[in-house]
Scaffold this active site. Sequence first.
Site, mmCIF file in Angstrom:
data_model
loop_
_atom_site.group_PDB
_atom_site.id
_atom_site.type_symbol
_atom_site.label_atom_id
_atom_site.label_comp_id
_atom_site.label_asym_id
_atom_site.label_seq_id
_atom_site.Cartn_x
_atom_site.Cartn_y
_atom_site.Cartn_z
ATOM 1 N N ALA A 1 0.805 -1.214 0.000
ATOM 2 C CA ALA A 1 0.000 0.000 0.000
ATOM 3 C C ALA A 1 0.840 1.266 0.000
ATOM 4 O O ALA A 1 0.309 2.364 0.102
ATOM 5 C CB ALA A 1 -0.929 -0.001 1.217
ATOM 6 N N ASP B 1 -0.231 -3.507 13.115
ATOM 7 C CA ASP B 1 -0.171 -2.799 11.829
ATOM 8 C C ASP B 1 -1.458 -2.015 11.621
ATOM 9 O O ASP B 1 -1.944 -1.859 10.495
ATOM 10 C CB ASP B 1 0.068 -3.781 10.675
ATOM 11 C CG ASP B 1 0.571 -3.093 9.404
ATOM 12 O OD1 ASP B 1 1.089 -1.966 9.503
ATOM 13 O OD2 ASP B 1 0.429 -3.670 8.309
#
Length: 415
Positions: free
Chosen positions: A154, A294
């Site tokens: 990402a 995360d």
Amino acid sequence: MPSNKSVSDAPITQFINCRILRDHHLQREDLWVREGRILDPEKLFFDEKGYADERVDCEGSIIAPGFIDVQINGGYGIDFSQPSNDVSSGISLVAQKILEHGVTSFCPTLVTSPPSVYHKVLPQVKVHGGGRHGAGVLGFHLEGPFISLEKKGAHPEQYLRTFSSGGKDDLMETYGGLDNVAMVTLAPELPNSQSAVRELCQRGITVSLGHSVANLSQAEEAVQAGASFITHLFNAMLPFHHRDPGIVGLLTSDQIPPGRMVYYGMIADGIHTNPAALRIAHRAHPSGLVLVTDAITAMGLPPGRHTLGQQVVEIQGLHAYVAGLTDVFLVLGTTTLCGSIATMDMCVRHFKQASGCSVEEALEGASLHPAQLLGISHKKGNLDYGSDADLVLLDDALNVKATYISGEEVWRRGA
């Protein structure tokens, strides 16, 4: 009346009716705390003739060391990678909210960003201890921008960088400074990366390998130069192959320098890693497990669109994806995972259930091992005498009942 005038006037707290995690086992013992640290009761009784000023009945709870999250990108609407003139207030909000999930210390994580973002964000937040205001900050985790284009995940492609001038100059030019940085994730196959690894390690900064297409020998060379962590194992790296297992092969490599340990981050949210893969990693290298969330901006928020650094992400249930560039995401969007919305206590529970490990192993993956990774296990991540009294009280299903920092209650369920 002070308990121990010969040593300290500070009050002593005794936690009773509990099972404490010490020496890798849950033990039915009381826990004694004074001035934010764990006391040796034998010395207290026999040397100081001391006693407790306050007793806390834990009602059969487990007491574990406070959880440490070394990879958390934000949460509750806050994105640590978004520059502002008051970054610290956003970090403080997340720090306060994660207390209810047993987290007492964390590393705010910045994803790949332009240098202007690092130059603005990093100077605003200093390493500091936790308390009622929130979990303590151990230093930033800088995940990128020195990562692989092929495994960027990402991370925005336009801000990726390479080591063009041999390491140190690239680091300083990109980040602006390395004060209050605890960890850097980089791809070890990038040219000149080894000098960057050595420079970071000499500064006491943990180097992690991730977002990488490195083969095993490249990963081993990075470890020999000082790297000691793998960022979210299995994710954003070459898949395991029997002829060249890549970074995953570090879990059983025979080229790790004597006395050194390689740790690996695991996002145990039920989405990023299949339970069979969790079990393979843990059975191959149980002492290296470090549970990470995360977590991104959307942790604690409803489904919808949110930010992660320079990207827009879409939340669907427990899934977080990079959003498409049009408003018809469900048709033209992507399926690139971009962090999780799981909390640390959720990860602990899921990892225990999915891996079949013991309660002790699951708890140590969120406390002892991250402390060892960061070189702070002399004061955090355990309940040894003299360690900081950062504690999490849990029921048998590993739900958090209360959180303490330096022996002070900072959150309690229902309070």
